[in-house]
Design a protein around this motif. Structure first.
Motif, mmCIF file in Angstrom:
data_model
loop_
_atom_site.group_PDB
_atom_site.id
_atom_site.type_symbol
_atom_site.label_atom_id
_atom_site.label_comp_id
_atom_site.label_asym_id
_atom_site.label_seq_id
_atom_site.Cartn_x
_atom_site.Cartn_y
_atom_site.Cartn_z
ATOM 1 N N THR A 75 2.679 -10.221 10.247
ATOM 2 C CA THR A 75 3.550 -9.063 10.044
ATOM 3 C C THR A 75 3.040 -8.032 9.040
ATOM 4 N N SER A 76 2.087 -8.410 8.188
ATOM 5 C CA SER A 76 1.573 -7.449 7.208
ATOM 6 C C SER A 76 0.276 -7.974 6.605
ATOM 7 N N GLY A 77 -0.387 -7.108 5.850
ATOM 8 C CA GLY A 77 -1.586 -7.532 5.143
ATOM 9 C C GLY A 77 -1.254 -8.518 4.034
ATOM 10 N N THR A 78 -0.106 -8.334 3.408
ATOM 11 C CA THR A 78 0.324 -9.265 2.362
ATOM 12 C C THR A 78 0.604 -10.633 2.976
ATOM 13 N N ALA A 79 1.329 -10.635 4.093
ATOM 14 C CA ALA A 79 1.592 -11.896 4.798
ATOM 15 C C ALA A 79 0.274 -12.560 5.181
ATOM 16 N N CYS A 101 -10.157 -4.610 -9.438
ATOM 17 C CA CYS A 101 -9.831 -3.381 -8.720
ATOM 18 C C CYS A 101 -9.401 -3.732 -7.305
ATOM 19 N N THR A 102 -8.107 -3.701 -7.068
ATOM 20 C CA THR A 102 -7.553 -3.920 -5.725
ATOM 21 C C THR A 102 -6.108 -3.474 -5.748
ATOM 22 N N PHE A 103 -5.488 -3.440 -4.573
ATOM 23 C CA PHE A 103 -4.057 -3.147 -4.493
ATOM 24 C C PHE A 103 -3.293 -4.354 -5.037
ATOM 25 N N ALA A 146 -12.439 -11.821 -2.166
ATOM 26 C CA ALA A 146 -13.260 -10.616 -2.271
ATOM 27 C C ALA A 146 -12.524 -9.502 -1.533
ATOM 28 N N VAL A 147 -12.538 -8.311 -2.113
ATOM 29 C CA VAL A 147 -11.812 -7.182 -1.521
ATOM 30 C C VAL A 147 -12.755 -5.993 -1.353
ATOM 31 N N PRO A 148 -13.246 -5.726 -0.147
ATOM 32 C CA PRO A 148 -14.043 -4.505 0.045
ATOM 33 C C PRO A 148 -13.146 -3.300 -0.207
ATOM 34 N N GLU A 172 -11.542 -13.139 2.320
ATOM 35 C CA GLU A 172 -11.849 -11.709 2.252
ATOM 36 C C GLU A 172 -10.588 -10.933 2.616
ATOM 37 N N ASP A 173 -10.090 -10.151 1.676
ATOM 38 C CA ASP A 173 -8.943 -9.275 1.924
ATOM 39 C C ASP A 173 -9.496 -7.910 2.334
ATOM 40 N N VAL A 174 -9.611 -7.731 3.641
ATOM 41 C CA VAL A 174 -10.257 -6.527 4.189
ATOM 42 C C VAL A 174 -9.203 -5.473 4.561
ATOM 43 N N ALA A 175 -8.025 -5.567 3.939
ATOM 44 C CA ALA A 175 -6.882 -4.714 4.304
ATOM 45 C C ALA A 175 -7.253 -3.246 4.436
ATOM 46 N N GLN A 176 -8.092 -2.751 3.521
ATOM 47 C CA GLN A 176 -8.352 -1.312 3.535
ATOM 48 C C GLN A 176 -9.735 -0.958 4.063
ATOM 49 N N SER A 177 -10.438 -1.906 4.669
ATOM 50 C CA SER A 177 -11.832 -1.642 5.066
ATOM 51 C C SER A 177 -12.189 -2.251 6.406
ATOM 52 N N PHE A 198 -2.335 -3.531 8.867
ATOM 53 C CA PHE A 198 -2.155 -2.377 9.756
ATOM 54 C C PHE A 198 -1.038 -1.469 9.261
ATOM 55 N N GLN A 199 -0.834 -1.458 7.944
ATOM 56 C CA GLN A 199 0.123 -0.545 7.328
ATOM 57 C C GLN A 199 -0.390 0.889 7.520
ATOM 58 N N LEU A 200 0.437 1.851 7.295
ATOM 59 C CA LEU A 200 0.124 3.241 7.631
ATOM 60 C C LEU A 200 -1.177 3.781 7.023
ATOM 61 N N GLU A 208 3.454 -1.352 10.327
ATOM 62 C CA GLU A 208 3.337 -2.617 9.598
ATOM 63 C C GLU A 208 2.595 -3.587 10.499
ATOM 64 N N GLY A 209 1.873 -4.504 9.913
ATOM 65 C CA GLY A 209 1.175 -5.512 10.705
ATOM 66 C C GLY A 209 0.029 -6.089 9.918
ATOM 67 N N GLY A 210 -0.458 -7.236 10.361
ATOM 68 C CA GLY A 210 -1.576 -7.873 9.674
ATOM 69 C C GLY A 210 -2.300 -8.821 10.602
ATOM 70 N N MET A 336 -7.450 6.280 -8.682
ATOM 71 C CA MET A 336 -7.558 4.898 -8.225
ATOM 72 C C MET A 336 -6.426 4.102 -8.863
ATOM 73 N N TYR A 337 -5.362 3.894 -8.091
ATOM 74 C CA TYR A 337 -4.203 3.133 -8.572
ATOM 75 C C TYR A 337 -3.760 3.586 -9.964
ATOM 76 N N GLU A 338 -3.540 4.888 -10.088
ATOM 77 C CA GLU A 338 -3.083 5.496 -11.341
ATOM 78 C C GLU A 338 -4.003 5.184 -12.505
HETATM 79 C C1 LIG Z 1 -2.698 -2.509 1.733
HETATM 80 C C2 LIG Z 1 -3.300 -3.704 1.128
HETATM 81 C C3 LIG Z 1 -2.679 -4.963 1.208
HETATM 82 C C4 LIG Z 1 -1.288 -5.138 1.749
HETATM 83 O O1 LIG Z 1 -1.132 -4.821 3.077
HETATM 84 P P1 LIG Z 1 0.368 -4.606 3.627
HETATM 85 O O2 LIG Z 1 0.177 -4.560 5.114
HETATM 86 O O3 LIG Z 1 0.880 -3.340 3.068
HETATM 87 O O4 LIG Z 1 1.178 -5.793 3.206
HETATM 88 C C5 LIG Z 1 -3.330 -6.064 0.692
HETATM 89 N N1 LIG Z 1 -4.525 -5.939 0.092
HETATM 90 C C6 LIG Z 1 -5.152 -4.765 -0.012
HETATM 91 C C7 LIG Z 1 -6.502 -4.714 -0.656
HETATM 92 C C8 LIG Z 1 -4.561 -3.594 0.486
HETATM 93 O O5 LIG Z 1 -5.183 -2.416 0.354
#
Ligand SMILES: *Cc1c(COP(=O)(O)O)cnc(C)c1O
Length: 414
Positions: A75-79, A101-103, A146-148, A172-177, A198-200, A208-210, A336-338
């Motif tokens: 359902t999301s990248g966090t999930a 440095c990551t979300f 690791a977070v690209p 690997e948390d590739v949420a943004q890459s 797959f957030q906006l 939303e999605g992951g 970068m994240y304030e």
């Molecule tokens: C956006 C993001 C997430 C979270 O993804 P959501 O779909 O919003 O839950 C996790 N990790 C990183 C690095 C992100 O940029």
């Protein structure tokens, strides 16, 4: 020339509509696929009137695209990060190394999984410094994430090598890459488990999605069970309740509506990459001679997702003024994240978990201490970052205006 922030004429009258890469290429293909699900009255992936098997088809397409054995829509990248951690058996009493440095979601997911994040410093490419793994690993450490960052591939060869030395699972948390790679091998396929969002704001979006991917069949089965109340089922097939495998899970199941859009978006990934890389190259070429702007090191230019131009400016004050001035010229510009490392988010720094008894920080025979200066490179470089977002749909006029505005603001501010 007088800056717009000081009352001068802005470079543009209105900002280009440049945010959200995946969303910028939505068209009737996504619409038609979503319509199929609606018209079949079958928005649930495992059964219904006339299931369209969108989630299955999407997962199969992911397996092919990433040359990976298993894929699971969530359902999301966090999930996805939580499911990955639980699939790998990580929980209370475990430490997980997370880059500074990551979300906030990366660190938050670790805590929601019952473990505790320990923060590793980053290099000037904004990704984890692999040498930090050996410095931080102790008897409690079970995994490293690791977070690209913002499109830039991580040095996964080095991360995997270091993690092996300390027996750590690599996530690997590739949420943004999504789409980024190192030496031709996609981010998300180097470690034990890869996760995507797959957030906006992400490369591909369904609102939303992951997604979770892994070559490890055991992790995959645990991921499927954890995301579906302990069940293991295929569309139309019976749920396996083999007691040696059952476990108590959550519900992080992907909807067929989401999967319909995700499947179409995935088919557009290569095209999005090609277009964003070309646009990024053009903007960089137009501003690369400016003194006072230094670009981030990109580990593999052919593997950069191309979502973001990261600029290091001379100091924190100039960065603040640069970002505001560029926005006044009607060019979207980010920090970068304030300007702070992820661990300075108050909920992380002050360990404000939802539990009142100190969980999960009370699972160790030592106190977990976070200090502002624990990652000195992150603290010193993150406040000096200004970013320009890239999407596949920027016009030549947009690109020219971005270059003009950056040159104008840099001349006055830097
Ligand atoms: C956006 C993001 C997430 C979270 O993804 P959501 O779909 O919003 O839950 C996790 N990790 C990183 C690095 C992100 O940029």
């Amino acid at each position: 020339m007088k800056l717009a922030i000081d009352g001068g004429t802005p470079v543009r009258e209105a900002a280009p509509r440049m945010l959200y890469p995946g969303c910028s290429v939505y068209d009737e293909k996504e619409a038609n696929e979503i319509l199929k699900v609606a018209m079949a009255r079958s928005p649930f992936r495992y059964y219904g009137y006339e299931p369209q098997h969108m989630a299955d088809n999407f997962e199969n397409a992911v397996k092919e695209r990433f040359n990976i054995k298993n894929a699971l829509g969530v359902t999301s990248g966090t999930a996805a990060v939580i499911v990955a951690l639980k699939a790998a058996g990580i929980g209370p009493g475990d430490k997980v190394i997370v880059p500074a440095c990551t979300f906030v979601a990366t660190a938050g997911a670790v805590i929601c999984a019952g473990a505790v994040p320990i923060f590793a410093d980053v290099d000037d490419n904004l990704n984890i410094n692999p040498d930090e793994i050996g410095r931080l690993a102790d008897k409690y450490t079970k995994a490293v994430i690791a977070v690209p960052m913002a499109g830039n591939p991580c040095p996964m060869d080095r991360v995997v090598e270091e993690a092996k030395k300390y027996n750590l699972i690599v996530i690997e948390d590739v949420a943004q890459s999504m789409g980024s790679s190192l030496n031709g091998k996609p981010m998300g396929t180097w470690g034990d488990i890869g996760t995507f969002s797959f957030q906006l704001n992400k490369v591909l979006t369904t609102g939303e999605g992951g997604l979770v991917i892994t070559n490890n069949d055991d992790y995959y089965e645990r991921a499927v069970r954890y995301h579906d109340q302990g069940s293991f089922r295929k569309a139309g097939a019976k749920i396996s309740t083999d007691v040696s495998r059952v476990l108590i899970g959550q519900n992080y199941r992907m909807s067929e509506l989401t999967a319909a859009a995700a499947g179409i978006q995935l088919g557009k990934l290569d095209d999005i990459m090609i277009r964003m890389r070309a646009i990024k190259k053009q903007i960089k070429a137009g501003i690369s001679d400016i003194k006072g702007i230094r670009f981030r090191e990109i580990l593999d230019k052919n593997g950069d997702a191309g979502t973001t131009i990261v600029m290091f400016l001379p100091d924190k004050e100039k960065t603040k003024r640069f970002v505001s001035a560029l926005r006044a010229e009607k060019i979207p510009c980010g920090d970068m994240y304030e300007g702070t490392p992820v661990y300075m988010n108050p909920q992380i720094f002050y360990k404000k978990t939802i539990d009142t008894n100190g969980f999960p920080y009370n699972q160790f025979d030592e106190e977990i201490i976070y200090t502002e200066d624990m990652c000195p490179n992150a603290i010193s470089i993150i406040p000096t970052i200004a970013t320009l977002g890239v999407t596949p749909v920027l016009s030549q006029q947009d690109i020219d205006d971005i270059i003009t505005a950056v040159r104008k603001v840099a001349a006055a501010v830097l």
